[in-house]
Design a protein around this motif. Sequence first.
Motif, mmCIF file in Angstrom:
data_model
loop_
_atom_site.group_PDB
_atom_site.id
_atom_site.type_symbol
_atom_site.label_atom_id
_atom_site.label_comp_id
_atom_site.label_asym_id
_atom_site.label_seq_id
_atom_site.Cartn_x
_atom_site.Cartn_y
_atom_site.Cartn_z
ATOM 1 N N THR A 1 0.832 -1.207 0.000
ATOM 2 C CA THR A 1 0.000 0.000 0.000
ATOM 3 C C THR A 1 0.864 1.254 0.000
ATOM 4 O OG1 THR A 1 -0.205 -0.050 2.425
ATOM 5 C CG2 THR A 1 -1.935 -1.142 1.145
ATOM 6 N N ASN A 2 1.979 1.211 0.700
ATOM 7 C CA ASN A 2 2.885 2.363 0.695
ATOM 8 C C ASN A 2 3.440 2.603 -0.707
ATOM 9 O OD1 ASN A 2 4.574 4.333 2.437
ATOM 10 N ND2 ASN A 2 6.085 3.301 1.175
ATOM 11 N N LEU A 3 3.748 1.509 -1.403
ATOM 12 C CA LEU A 3 4.245 1.630 -2.772
ATOM 13 C C LEU A 3 3.164 2.192 -3.695
ATOM 14 C CD1 LEU A 3 6.412 1.084 -4.903
ATOM 15 C CD2 LEU A 3 5.552 -1.262 -5.083
ATOM 16 N N ILE A 4 1.917 1.748 -3.507
ATOM 17 C CA ILE A 4 0.815 2.238 -4.350
ATOM 18 C C ILE A 4 0.556 3.718 -4.101
ATOM 19 C CG2 ILE A 4 -1.660 2.023 -4.806
ATOM 20 C CD1 ILE A 4 -1.414 -0.959 -4.249
ATOM 21 N N PHE A 5 0.598 4.128 -2.840
ATOM 22 C CA PHE A 5 0.441 5.560 -2.540
ATOM 23 C C PHE A 5 1.548 6.364 -3.233
ATOM 24 C CE2 PHE A 5 -1.942 4.434 1.534
ATOM 25 C CZ PHE A 5 -3.153 4.884 1.046
ATOM 26 N N SER A 6 2.776 5.856 -3.158
ATOM 27 C CA SER A 6 3.900 6.548 -3.793
ATOM 28 C C SER A 6 3.682 6.657 -5.296
ATOM 29 C CB SER A 6 5.209 5.793 -3.503
ATOM 30 O OG SER A 6 5.469 5.733 -2.118
ATOM 31 N N ASN A 7 3.251 5.562 -5.907
ATOM 32 C CA ASN A 7 3.016 5.579 -7.348
ATOM 33 C C ASN A 7 1.852 6.488 -7.725
ATOM 34 O OD1 ASN A 7 5.117 3.822 -7.864
ATOM 35 N ND2 ASN A 7 3.841 2.003 -7.829
ATOM 36 N N THR A 8 0.869 6.609 -6.830
ATOM 37 C CA THR A 8 -0.267 7.502 -7.092
ATOM 38 C C THR A 8 0.203 8.945 -7.228
ATOM 39 O OG1 THR A 8 -1.780 6.046 -5.862
ATOM 40 C CG2 THR A 8 -2.475 8.330 -6.184
ATOM 41 N N PHE A 9 1.131 9.344 -6.352
ATOM 42 C CA PHE A 9 1.662 10.706 -6.425
ATOM 43 C C PHE A 9 2.542 10.876 -7.666
ATOM 44 C CE2 PHE A 9 0.171 10.858 -2.142
ATOM 45 C CZ PHE A 9 -0.016 12.197 -1.851
ATOM 46 N N ARG B 1 3.231 9.634 3.820
ATOM 47 C CA ARG B 1 3.230 9.100 5.188
ATOM 48 C C ARG B 1 1.866 9.302 5.838
ATOM 49 N NH1 ARG B 1 4.557 11.630 10.071
ATOM 50 N NH2 ARG B 1 5.493 13.412 9.012
ATOM 51 N N LEU B 2 1.248 10.448 5.583
ATOM 52 C CA LEU B 2 -0.076 10.736 6.139
ATOM 53 C C LEU B 2 -1.105 9.735 5.605
ATOM 54 C CD1 LEU B 2 -1.805 12.727 7.834
ATOM 55 C CD2 LEU B 2 -2.165 14.034 5.719
ATOM 56 N N CYS B 3 -1.096 9.497 4.301
ATOM 57 C CA CYS B 3 -2.035 8.532 3.699
ATOM 58 C C CYS B 3 -1.810 7.134 4.248
ATOM 59 C CB CYS B 3 -1.871 8.520 2.177
ATOM 60 S SG CYS B 3 -2.309 10.061 1.350
ATOM 61 N N GLN B 4 -0.541 6.752 4.365
ATOM 62 C CA GLN B 4 -0.223 5.412 4.857
ATOM 63 C C GLN B 4 -0.651 5.242 6.312
ATOM 64 O OE1 GLN B 4 0.699 2.841 3.297
ATOM 65 N NE2 GLN B 4 1.767 1.448 4.668
ATOM 66 N N THR B 5 -0.457 6.273 7.113
ATOM 67 C CA THR B 5 -0.873 6.216 8.517
ATOM 68 C C THR B 5 -2.384 6.107 8.632
ATOM 69 O OG1 THR B 5 1.039 7.547 9.187
ATOM 70 C CG2 THR B 5 -0.789 7.394 10.740
ATOM 71 N N PHE B 6 -3.094 6.936 7.874
ATOM 72 C CA PHE B 6 -4.555 6.865 7.862
ATOM 73 C C PHE B 6 -5.024 5.454 7.499
ATOM 74 C CE2 PHE B 6 -5.173 11.650 7.018
ATOM 75 C CZ PHE B 6 -5.500 11.872 8.341
ATOM 76 N N PHE C 1 -13.375 -0.796 5.170
ATOM 77 C CA PHE C 1 -13.023 0.063 4.054
ATOM 78 C C PHE C 1 -12.142 -0.707 3.079
ATOM 79 C CE2 PHE C 1 -13.110 2.405 8.078
ATOM 80 C CZ PHE C 1 -14.145 3.300 7.838
ATOM 81 N N THR C 2 -12.302 -0.451 1.797
ATOM 82 C CA THR C 2 -11.457 -1.089 0.797
ATOM 83 C C THR C 2 -10.331 -0.146 0.410
ATOM 84 O OG1 THR C 2 -12.724 -0.262 -1.111
ATOM 85 C CG2 THR C 2 -13.454 -2.338 -0.080
ATOM 86 N N PHE C 3 -9.163 -0.719 0.203
ATOM 87 C CA PHE C 3 -8.011 0.118 -0.144
ATOM 88 C C PHE C 3 -8.216 0.797 -1.491
ATOM 89 C CE2 PHE C 3 -3.919 0.741 -2.261
ATOM 90 C CZ PHE C 3 -3.322 1.597 -1.353
ATOM 91 N N GLN C 4 -8.820 0.095 -2.443
ATOM 92 C CA GLN C 4 -9.032 0.673 -3.766
ATOM 93 C C GLN C 4 -9.880 1.945 -3.677
ATOM 94 O OE1 GLN C 4 -11.217 -1.777 -6.571
ATOM 95 N NE2 GLN C 4 -10.229 -0.797 -8.315
ATOM 96 N N SER C 5 -10.913 1.914 -2.831
ATOM 97 C CA SER C 5 -11.776 3.088 -2.683
ATOM 98 C C SER C 5 -11.007 4.250 -2.056
ATOM 99 C CB SER C 5 -12.995 2.743 -1.816
ATOM 100 O OG SER C 5 -13.792 1.760 -2.428
ATOM 101 N N TYR C 6 -10.186 3.935 -1.044
ATOM 102 C CA TYR C 6 -9.442 5.013 -0.394
ATOM 103 C C TYR C 6 -8.375 5.576 -1.328
ATOM 104 C CZ TYR C 6 -6.719 7.618 3.007
ATOM 105 O OH TYR C 6 -6.062 8.622 3.669
ATOM 106 N N GLN C 7 -7.725 4.714 -2.091
ATOM 107 C CA GLN C 7 -6.710 5.177 -3.027
ATOM 108 C C GLN C 7 -7.330 6.091 -4.087
ATOM 109 O OE1 GLN C 7 -6.230 3.925 -6.451
ATOM 110 N NE2 GLN C 7 -4.376 5.124 -6.771
ATOM 111 N N LYS C 8 -8.531 5.756 -4.538
ATOM 112 C CA LYS C 8 -9.233 6.608 -5.503
ATOM 113 C C LYS C 8 -9.619 7.945 -4.870
ATOM 114 C CE LYS C 8 -11.167 3.005 -8.502
ATOM 115 N NZ LYS C 8 -12.407 2.366 -9.007
ATOM 116 N N THR C 9 -9.961 7.907 -3.578
ATOM 117 C CA THR C 9 -10.293 9.137 -2.866
ATOM 118 C C THR C 9 -9.094 10.085 -2.839
ATOM 119 O OG1 THR C 9 -11.926 8.019 -1.463
ATOM 120 C CG2 THR C 9 -11.017 10.086 -0.633
ATOM 121 N N ILE C 10 -7.914 9.531 -2.577
ATOM 122 C CA ILE C 10 -6.697 10.346 -2.532
ATOM 123 C C ILE C 10 -6.367 10.891 -3.919
ATOM 124 C CG2 ILE C 10 -4.223 10.317 -2.048
ATOM 125 C CD1 ILE C 10 -6.065 10.211 0.416
ATOM 126 N N ALA C 11 -6.495 10.041 -4.933
ATOM 127 C CA ALA C 11 -6.196 10.485 -6.299
ATOM 128 C C ALA C 11 -7.146 11.599 -6.732
ATOM 129 C CB ALA C 11 -6.287 9.305 -7.260
#
Length: 284
Positions: free
Chosen positions: A51-59, A151-156, A173-183
């Motif tokens: 998940t940390n890698l996916i958040f990084s790739n999202t940015f 780091r904030l996204c990963q902590t949340f 909560f599903t990670f896919q939904s939260y990742q889309k929320t951040i994007a």
Amino acid sequence: KEIRINTKLTTWDPRFKLILVSSQTNPSKLPDNLLSRVNLVNVSSSSLETTNLIFSNTFIDFFNPGLTPKIFNKHKTELSQRVQIQKYERDTLVATQQTNPDYDYLTDEDTLSDLLRSKDCYFKLSNQETDFTQLNEEVKNALQPFRNHIRLCQTFWTIMSRILPDVSDNAFFTFQSYQKTIAAVFVNEGMHAGTLTAEQHSQLHSAIITSTFQFIFQSIPINDSFFFLFVTTFKLREFDEKLTNIDFKSIISHITKEYGEVVDTVKWPKSLTVSEKENESTLD
């Protein structure tokens, strides 16, 4: 051999393996008749690295899209190499599987030739390293301005997926939904690819917090919302070394005694955030 799945008949493959995934964070709550028939594998730690890698790739995908195909090609190259190594490992094992006690490998030139070829290919691939130093440096520099946001996204996510479900039955909560929320935050806040100003970083930080709260609080009771706020604040301060995990356990223990609830902190992650060094390693 054929087996029936619902109303369909399908051919049974002896190599078939059924993988079941559960959102239940406490294995003891899984049915005994299921646990007795499966091998339980806890992927909590490795999945948090993912998940940390996916958040990084999202940015990276949004703010530095030119790096995305390079990272994709890197992962493709590494995956292809691992697959080939596993193939030669299997070929070596197949070549050595003989049940005849009188079998002599030294007289079987074909098998011996296949075995030596697989061995040579295996060691050649194992010792072959593609130099991604320059790309890793590019990725590191691209992520540097966004490390606090990631780091904030990963902590949340770690709290809502690992801790909150332990105290709230409504926390699912599903990670896919939260990742889309951040994007979606990037677009909604009018962000563009490239370098952000200090004011834009502050705006992005606040927007991530607001969107996360909206994502979570609509699904859980008010008391659980307060608990989430407390744990998040504490863990972010813990990352900054202003508080320690020992302090956190003491407070949770006090809450448990005061309200007579049982909160199992043993299975909670010891560290809810990823250090900069660990963050870099997941991209290497």
